[in-house]
Design a protein around this motif. Structure first.
Motif, PDB file in Angstrom:
ATOM      1  N   GLN A  91       3.652   2.548 -28.592  1.00 19.92           N
ATOM      2  CA  GLN A  91       2.473   2.832 -27.753  1.00 19.92           C
ATOM      3  C   GLN A  91       2.663   4.136 -26.990  1.00 19.92           C
ATOM      4  O   GLN A  91       1.784   4.993 -26.955  1.00 19.92           O
ATOM      5  N   ARG A  92       3.864   4.254 -26.392  1.00 25.05           N
ATOM      6  CA  ARG A  92       4.139   5.452 -25.598  1.00 25.05           C
ATOM      7  C   ARG A  92       4.069   6.699 -26.497  1.00 25.05           C
ATOM      8  O   ARG A  92       3.446   7.702 -26.147  1.00 25.05           O
ATOM      9  N   ALA A  93       4.688   6.595 -27.671  1.00 20.72           N
ATOM     10  CA  ALA A  93       4.713   7.758 -28.575  1.00 20.72           C
ATOM     11  C   ALA A  93       3.311   8.119 -29.051  1.00 20.72           C
ATOM     12  O   ALA A  93       2.983   9.305 -29.194  1.00 20.72           O
ATOM     13  N   MET A  94       2.470   7.124 -29.260  1.00 22.01           N
ATOM     14  CA  MET A  94       1.105   7.426 -29.710  1.00 22.01           C
ATOM     15  C   MET A  94       0.313   8.130 -28.603  1.00 22.01           C
ATOM     16  O   MET A  94      -0.439   9.062 -28.865  1.00 22.01           O
ATOM     17  N   LEU A  95       0.525   7.666 -27.379  1.00 22.07           N
ATOM     18  CA  LEU A  95      -0.211   8.273 -26.257  1.00 22.07           C
ATOM     19  C   LEU A  95       0.270   9.687 -25.981  1.00 22.07           C
ATOM     20  O   LEU A  95      -0.495  10.545 -25.550  1.00 22.07           O
ATOM     21  N   GLU A  96       1.567   9.918 -26.233  1.00 25.08           N
ATOM     22  CA  GLU A  96       2.123  11.253 -25.967  1.00 25.08           C
ATOM     23  C   GLU A  96       1.997  12.186 -27.175  1.00 25.08           C
ATOM     24  O   GLU A  96       2.319  13.354 -27.087  1.00 25.08           O
ATOM     25  N   GLY A  97       1.563  11.620 -28.299  1.00 24.03           N
ATOM     26  CA  GLY A  97       1.610  12.370 -29.563  1.00 24.03           C
ATOM     27  C   GLY A  97       0.599  13.495 -29.670  1.00 24.03           C
ATOM     28  O   GLY A  97       0.734  14.374 -30.508  1.00 24.03           O
ATOM     29  N   GLY A  98      -0.467  13.455 -28.853  1.00 25.46           N
ATOM     30  CA  GLY A  98      -1.484  14.504 -28.907  1.00 25.46           C
ATOM     31  C   GLY A  98      -2.249  14.530 -30.219  1.00 25.46           C
ATOM     32  O   GLY A  98      -2.727  15.576 -30.646  1.00 25.46           O
ATOM     33  N   ASN A  99      -2.353  13.397 -30.859  1.00 25.80           N
ATOM     34  CA  ASN A  99      -3.051  13.324 -32.139  1.00 25.80           C
ATOM     35  C   ASN A  99      -3.752  11.966 -32.201  1.00 25.80           C
ATOM     36  O   ASN A  99      -3.485  11.095 -31.363  1.00 25.80           O
ATOM     37  N   ASP A 100      -4.631  11.803 -33.178  1.00 20.50           N
ATOM     38  CA  ASP A 100      -5.245  10.473 -33.321  1.00 20.50           C
ATOM     39  C   ASP A 100      -5.035   9.913 -34.730  1.00 20.50           C
ATOM     40  O   ASP A 100      -5.720   9.014 -35.165  1.00 20.50           O
ATOM     41  N   LYS A 101      -4.042  10.499 -35.437  1.00 21.50           N
ATOM     42  CA  LYS A 101      -3.709  10.011 -36.796  1.00 21.50           C
ATOM     43  C   LYS A 101      -2.198   9.821 -36.873  1.00 21.50           C
ATOM     44  O   LYS A 101      -1.454  10.795 -36.705  1.00 21.50           O
ATOM     45  N   PHE A 102      -1.775   8.603 -37.112  1.00 19.82           N
ATOM     46  CA  PHE A 102      -0.339   8.328 -37.083  1.00 19.82           C
ATOM     47  C   PHE A 102       0.145   7.637 -38.352  1.00 19.82           C
ATOM     48  O   PHE A 102      -0.500   6.713 -38.858  1.00 19.82           O
ATOM     49  N   LEU A 103       1.305   8.098 -38.795  1.00 21.88           N
ATOM     50  CA  LEU A 103       2.048   7.381 -39.832  1.00 21.88           C
ATOM     51  C   LEU A 103       3.100   6.596 -39.091  1.00 21.88           C
ATOM     52  O   LEU A 103       3.959   7.190 -38.436  1.00 21.88           O
TER      53      LEU A 103
END
Ligand code: C5P
Ligand code: MG
Length: 241
Positions: A91-103
């Motif tokens: 969750q933390r990495a997705m919020l900090e990732g600056g993107n809306d597409k994740f593998l």
């Protein structure tokens, strides 16, 4: 037992994740099936952010977190870390990732991972990329890759294979029953595997002709870059690579 502060933090993380409404692709396969290698290619050409659950757990150990020793012991044994810990990191990495597409690579590893992620984040994966590879080939790769990982020894490798068969394959079967699995023959050389991966991420050539700027490939690329039309730029990239 979660505290009120934990509950508030959880709500906030989910609130903003829900706002983000990200596209998620789960990347699964046995240890050494090439998930990380292929994710690096997908990131380069299709604009995803790669999150490896194993890498996040290893970073958490290094950070000196209070869970570090527990995570380290689980990894040494090839066991699956409690979902709560891994999901918080994701969750933390997705919020900090600056993107809306994740593998999301190496997750969900078992039924508990899967159900908890769905429950906590309310995110359903778009699809599941499954790298199918024989144990002989995976073992050969793991013993040869020399990344200094404590779990790349034959004893732990055998345990990881067992966990994969017993706990992770059922997750793949679950998604298969929902028509969400895209299976790749991952026993081949890296470039050949990537050809199959590419076909999954960029299957429709007609996308480009639908673009209003598609007078020519070069024009498409220039105009779309100018107006920052990422989808078209990505479609263009899928032609080129
Ligand atoms: O995916 P990777 O091979 O890097 O994972 C290494 C180890 O990290 C696993 O064998 C497992 O101990 C731990 N892990 C986990 N839960 C996940 C992903 C990895 O416990 N979802
Ligand atoms: Mg990996």
């Amino acid at each position: 037992m979660g505290t009120v502060v934990d509950a508030a933090a959880k709500k906030e993380a989910n609130g903003s994740l829900a706002d983000l409404n990200p596209t998620v692709v789960f990347v699964l396969g046995g240890p050494g099936s090439g998930k990380g290698t292929q994710c690096a290619n997908i990131v380069q050409h299709f604009g995803y952010t790669h999150l490896s659950a194993g890498d996040l757990l290893r970073a958490e150990i290094k950070s000196g977190s209070e869970n570090g020793t527990m995570i380290s012991n689980m990894i040494k044994e090839g066991k699956i870390v409690p979902s709560e810990v891994t999901i918080k990191l994701l969750q933390r990495a997705m919020l900090e990732g600056g993107n809306d597409k994740f593998l999301i690579d190496g997750f969900p590893r078992n039924e508990e991972n899967r159900a908890a992620f769905e429950d906590v984040t309310k995110i359903e994966p778009s699809f599941v990329l499954f790298f199918d590879c024989s144990e002989e080939e995976m073992e050969r790769r793991l013993l040869g890759r020399n990344q200094g990982r404590e779990d790349d020894n034959i004893e732990t490798i055998r345990k990881r294979f067992k966990v994969f068969l017993e706990s992770s394959l059922p997750v793949i079967e679950y998604y298969n029953s929902k028509g969400k699995v895209r299976k790749i023959d991952a026993g081949r050389p890296v470039e050949e595997v990537y050809e199959s991966v590419k076909a999954i991420f960029a299957p429709k050539n007609e996308k480009l002709t639908k673009c209003p700027f598609s007078l020519s490939l070069m024009l498409t690329f220039s105009v779309c870059r100018l107006i920052n039309c990422c989808k078209c730029v990505q479609d263009f990239r899928s032609y080129v690579y």
